[in-house]
Design an enzyme around this catalytic site. Structure first.
Site, PDB file in Angstrom:
ATOM      1  N   GLN A  71      69.683  37.276 -45.800  1.00 16.09           N
ATOM      2  CA  GLN A  71      69.463  38.205 -46.999  1.00 16.09           C
ATOM      3  C   GLN A  71      70.444  39.381 -47.440  1.00 16.09           C
ATOM      4  O   GLN A  71      70.227  39.900 -48.707  1.00 16.09           O
ATOM      5  CB  GLN A  71      67.836  38.650 -46.991  1.00 16.09           C
ATOM      6  CG  GLN A  71      66.869  37.241 -46.856  1.00 16.09           C
ATOM      7  CD  GLN A  71      65.365  37.726 -46.686  1.00 16.09           C
ATOM      8  OE1 GLN A  71      64.953  37.802 -45.456  1.00 16.09           O
ATOM      9  NE2 GLN A  71      64.900  38.022 -48.056  1.00 16.09           N
ATOM     10  N   HIS A  80      65.604  34.212 -37.691  1.00 18.80           N
ATOM     11  CA  HIS A  80      65.005  34.574 -39.225  1.00 18.80           C
ATOM     12  C   HIS A  80      65.588  33.370 -40.145  1.00 18.80           C
ATOM     13  O   HIS A  80      66.200  33.656 -41.170  1.00 18.80           O
ATOM     14  CB  HIS A  80      65.523  35.753 -39.787  1.00 18.80           C
ATOM     15  CG  HIS A  80      64.501  36.507 -40.735  1.00 18.80           C
ATOM     16  ND1 HIS A  80      63.904  37.632 -40.662  1.00 18.80           N
ATOM     17  CD2 HIS A  80      64.012  35.960 -41.748  1.00 18.80           C
ATOM     18  CE1 HIS A  80      63.053  37.944 -41.807  1.00 18.80           C
ATOM     19  NE2 HIS A  80      62.978  36.871 -42.277  1.00 18.80           N
ATOM     20  N   ASN A  90      60.893  34.338 -36.513  1.00 18.15           N
ATOM     21  CA  ASN A  90      60.206  35.104 -37.793  1.00 18.15           C
ATOM     22  C   ASN A  90      59.489  34.144 -38.614  1.00 18.15           C
ATOM     23  O   ASN A  90      60.076  32.892 -39.093  1.00 18.15           O
ATOM     24  CB  ASN A  90      61.280  35.500 -38.739  1.00 18.15           C
ATOM     25  CG  ASN A  90      60.548  36.195 -40.137  1.00 18.15           C
ATOM     26  OD1 ASN A  90      60.397  37.353 -39.707  1.00 18.15           O
ATOM     27  ND2 ASN A  90      60.471  35.591 -41.015  1.00 18.15           N
ATOM     28  N   GLU A  91      58.225  34.136 -38.470  1.00 19.34           N
ATOM     29  CA  GLU A  91      57.245  33.169 -39.502  1.00 19.34           C
ATOM     30  C   GLU A  91      57.286  31.803 -39.320  1.00 19.34           C
ATOM     31  O   GLU A  91      57.824  31.145 -40.235  1.00 19.34           O
ATOM     32  CB  GLU A  91      57.556  33.720 -40.939  1.00 19.34           C
ATOM     33  CG  GLU A  91      56.999  35.131 -41.152  1.00 19.34           C
ATOM     34  CD  GLU A  91      57.206  35.516 -42.495  1.00 19.34           C
ATOM     35  OE1 GLU A  91      56.463  36.546 -42.965  1.00 19.34           O
ATOM     36  OE2 GLU A  91      57.758  34.908 -43.406  1.00 19.34           O
ATOM     37  N   TYR A 103      51.243  40.314 -46.948  1.00 17.51           N
ATOM     38  CA  TYR A 103      51.625  40.908 -48.312  1.00 17.51           C
ATOM     39  C   TYR A 103      50.183  40.561 -49.148  1.00 17.51           C
ATOM     40  O   TYR A 103      50.313  41.409 -50.119  1.00 17.51           O
ATOM     41  CB  TYR A 103      52.667  39.888 -48.692  1.00 17.51           C
ATOM     42  CG  TYR A 103      53.918  40.121 -48.063  1.00 17.51           C
ATOM     43  CD1 TYR A 103      54.856  41.357 -48.473  1.00 17.51           C
ATOM     44  CD2 TYR A 103      54.386  39.427 -47.029  1.00 17.51           C
ATOM     45  CE1 TYR A 103      56.032  41.636 -47.624  1.00 17.51           C
ATOM     46  CE2 TYR A 103      55.436  39.634 -46.424  1.00 17.51           C
ATOM     47  CZ  TYR A 103      56.380  40.847 -46.909  1.00 17.51           C
ATOM     48  OH  TYR A 103      57.583  40.850 -46.084  1.00 17.51           O
ATOM     49  N   GLU A 130      56.314  43.297 -40.818  1.00 14.58           N
ATOM     50  CA  GLU A 130      56.837  43.204 -42.439  1.00 14.58           C
ATOM     51  C   GLU A 130      55.686  43.374 -43.460  1.00 14.58           C
ATOM     52  O   GLU A 130      54.419  42.859 -42.898  1.00 14.58           O
ATOM     53  CB  GLU A 130      57.254  41.769 -42.631  1.00 14.58           C
ATOM     54  CG  GLU A 130      58.460  41.667 -42.771  1.00 14.58           C
ATOM     55  CD  GLU A 130      59.249  40.060 -43.108  1.00 14.58           C
ATOM     56  OE1 GLU A 130      60.001  39.425 -42.489  1.00 14.58           O
ATOM     57  OE2 GLU A 130      58.749  39.556 -44.214  1.00 14.58           O
ATOM     58  N   TRP A 150      58.999  45.961 -45.643  1.00 14.10           N
ATOM     59  CA  TRP A 150      59.898  45.030 -45.998  1.00 14.10           C
ATOM     60  C   TRP A 150      60.173  45.434 -47.280  1.00 14.10           C
ATOM     61  O   TRP A 150      59.085  45.605 -48.073  1.00 14.10           O
ATOM     62  CB  TRP A 150      59.279  43.626 -45.860  1.00 14.10           C
ATOM     63  CG  TRP A 150      60.274  42.673 -46.542  1.00 14.10           C
ATOM     64  CD1 TRP A 150      60.393  42.185 -47.715  1.00 14.10           C
ATOM     65  CD2 TRP A 150      61.503  41.996 -45.757  1.00 14.10           C
ATOM     66  NE1 TRP A 150      61.530  41.330 -47.792  1.00 14.10           N
ATOM     67  CE2 TRP A 150      62.143  41.093 -46.483  1.00 14.10           C
ATOM     68  CE3 TRP A 150      61.591  42.067 -44.319  1.00 14.10           C
ATOM     69  CZ2 TRP A 150      63.388  40.475 -46.181  1.00 14.10           C
ATOM     70  CZ3 TRP A 150      62.804  41.187 -44.154  1.00 14.10           C
ATOM     71  CH2 TRP A 150      63.426  40.672 -44.745  1.00 14.10           C
ATOM     72  N   GLU A 162      66.166  36.823 -51.942  1.00 15.42           N
ATOM     73  CA  GLU A 162      64.891  36.672 -51.707  1.00 15.42           C
ATOM     74  C   GLU A 162      64.724  35.330 -51.710  1.00 15.42           C
ATOM     75  O   GLU A 162      63.706  34.697 -52.474  1.00 15.42           O
ATOM     76  CB  GLU A 162      63.771  37.489 -52.733  1.00 15.42           C
ATOM     77  CG  GLU A 162      62.279  37.650 -52.100  1.00 15.42           C
ATOM     78  CD  GLU A 162      62.270  38.032 -50.497  1.00 15.42           C
ATOM     79  OE1 GLU A 162      61.721  37.447 -49.826  1.00 15.42           O
ATOM     80  OE2 GLU A 162      63.095  39.350 -50.507  1.00 15.42           O
ATOM     81  N   TRP A 163      65.434  34.478 -50.894  1.00 16.44           N
ATOM     82  CA  TRP A 163      65.203  33.231 -50.535  1.00 16.44           C
ATOM     83  C   TRP A 163      65.085  32.706 -51.872  1.00 16.44           C
ATOM     84  O   TRP A 163      66.154  32.434 -52.767  1.00 16.44           O
ATOM     85  CB  TRP A 163      64.041  32.980 -49.772  1.00 16.44           C
ATOM     86  CG  TRP A 163      63.969  33.555 -48.553  1.00 16.44           C
ATOM     87  CD1 TRP A 163      63.116  34.549 -48.375  1.00 16.44           C
ATOM     88  CD2 TRP A 163      65.035  33.520 -47.375  1.00 16.44           C
ATOM     89  NE1 TRP A 163      63.576  35.246 -46.873  1.00 16.44           N
ATOM     90  CE2 TRP A 163      64.552  34.394 -46.352  1.00 16.44           C
ATOM     91  CE3 TRP A 163      66.132  32.718 -47.233  1.00 16.44           C
ATOM     92  CZ2 TRP A 163      65.226  34.838 -45.150  1.00 16.44           C
ATOM     93  CZ3 TRP A 163      66.789  32.958 -45.976  1.00 16.44           C
ATOM     94  CH2 TRP A 163      66.397  33.943 -44.837  1.00 16.44           C
TER      95      TRP A 163
END
Length: 444
Positions: A22, A123, A167-168, A296, A356, A402, A409-410
């Site tokens: 990123q 990630h 990561n996630e 989030y 995050e 974050w 952002e992807w």
């Protein structure tokens, strides 16, 4: 409740997070091989306005200035990821010394400036060479990953003690292998189940590799979590919400804690058992030193008869006419409180760290100033909820925003801005936002 740094305790960890793909750019420089994201962004209409991370924030060439800026903002903990294909261009075998050198310089300067590095080992940027061999659907990925982790620990472990394995995993296995909206862009239930199981195995295996090489290390892994509520009190909505909660919040933490996969509420999930081999259930388990919570928003779920496998659907924030971020996620700070309480309720749960949390809003640079009152208010409200949970006995020991810089952002490209620091992607000029100035003062 008065919001002060002191209220969290003197050992509470304050930091920022980023991810290699990123921000780094330099996608084909100094021997780096392509990752699945390098290839995915080349496909038409996969990313907002066909943006790519080829240059991103050019952090690879600007890390010196970026770390000095971080230091000037009183940030003393930096969570960043290592690009697997920068270290191993083909995913296995030949080591790229230039990649090792870059992260050594990044780590050394961080330490020189009094900034503690926290490394995320994966990630989402799997080497493309490994995707050709099946990527996360290939059981060998556990060993490929273990070898890569060992190289990182041997290269950086004399100075780095804090590690995050994945990561996630819920996001990269589901978005990448079931929904196809993230790299590598595959769409199948079997691919998702295979990828999920192999990621869960790699999660524990990677942690074991780190501990074998560096027994005194501080090892964790990170999970995306959303507080889930039913749309109504109807039994069908409640049942649908439980299914969504299972997928969003329980799928990876429970096998890690030795509880096995929570397959009973979703029949389709039982198909994961065909990928489970002898000793796997034991191999899924590992006693982490901490768990990274990444939250989030909350999700409101209703019953949906025609949604395959789940019969559940998210009622999006736009339709509910609630306050939203630029990601069209509901602004709901209480979500982080509920998630912290939920994870704390597990038996034998290690300490929690929020690795995050943040918000994207439309930021405007005017006269070298960025006023972002919504983000500032969001972070303050979130911290109130973290403090509330902590004062109620939740063992939460850190908070990483974050993110440090506006970034790629992807699938959303450069449209959503999450950073404490504004980036002009034409000139690469950095400007600390009002929220960044507030955070700097708060953690001073």
């Amino acid at each position: 409740m008065l919001l002060t740094k002191e209220a969290f305790g003197k050992d509470f960890i304050w930091g920022v997070s980023t991810a290699a793909y990123q921000i780094e750019g330099a996608h084909n420089l100094d021997g780096k091989g392509p990752s699945v994201w390098d290839t995915f962004v080349q496909k038409r209409n996969k990313i907002f306005r066909n943006h790519t991370g080829n240059i991103a924030c050019d952090h690879y060439n600007r890390y010196i200035d970026d770390l000095h800026l971080m230091h000037s903002m009183n940030i003393r903990n930096y969570r960043f990821s290592v690009s697997w294909s920068r270290i191993l261009p083909e995913g296995t075998g030949r080591i790229n010394q230039s990649g090792i050198d870059f992260y050594n310089k990044l780590i050394d300067l961080s330490l020189e400036l009094g900034i503690t590095p926290w490394i995320t080992l994966y990630h989402w940027d799997l080497p493309h060479s490994l995707e050709i061999k099946g990527g996360w659907t290939n059981r060998d990925v556990k060993d490929w990953f273990g070898d890569y982790v060992a190289i990182c620990v041997k290269s950086f472990g004399d100075r780095v003690k804090n590690w995050m394995v994945l990561n996630e995993p819920t996001v990269f296995s589901a978005a990448g292998y079931f929904f196809g909206v993230h790299a590598p862009g595959r769409k199948s239930i079997e691919g998702f189940l295979a990828a999920a199981h192999h990621a869960a195995l790699a999660q524990a295996h990677g942690a074991r590799v780190i501990k074998a090489l560096q027994p005194e290390s501080n090892v964790g892994t990170t999970f995306s979590c959303s507080h889930v509520e039913p749309y109504t009190n109807r039994e069908k909505d409640i049942k649908a919400a439980k299914k969504a909660d299972l997928l969003l919040n329980r799928l990876f933490i429970e096998p890690l804690l030795g509880m096995g996969y929570p397959v009973n509420e979703i029949k389709t999930l039982r198909r994961i058992e065909k990928y489970i081999k002898q000793n796997d259930e034991q191999d899924l388990k590992f006693d982490m030193d901490f768990i990274g919570i990444q939250n989030y928003t909350r999700e409101i779920i209703r019953y949906a008869m025609f949604v395959p496998f789940l019969q559940a659907k998210i009622v999006n924030a736009k339709d509910r006419k609630v306050e939203m971020t630029a990601m069209e996620w509901e602004v709901y700070p209480e979500s982080i409180y509920h998630i912290l309480k939920k994870f704390q309720a597990y038996e034998n749960i290690p300490p929690l760290i929020i690795t995050e949390n943040g918000a994207a809003f439309s930021d405007t640079l005017q006269n070298n100033v960025v006023h972002d009152p919504k983000r500032l208010q969001y972070i303050q409200n979130i911290l109130q909820q973290v403090l509330r949970a902590k004062q109620e006995g939740v063992n939460v020991n850190g908070y990483f925003v974050w993110t440090f810089l506006d970034n790629f952002e992807w699938a959303e490209g450069y449209h959503p801005r999450f950073g404490l620091v504004h980036v002009d992607f034409q000139t690469q000029q950095r400007t600390v936002k009002a929220s960044g100035h507030w955070y700097a003062d708060f953690i001073k």
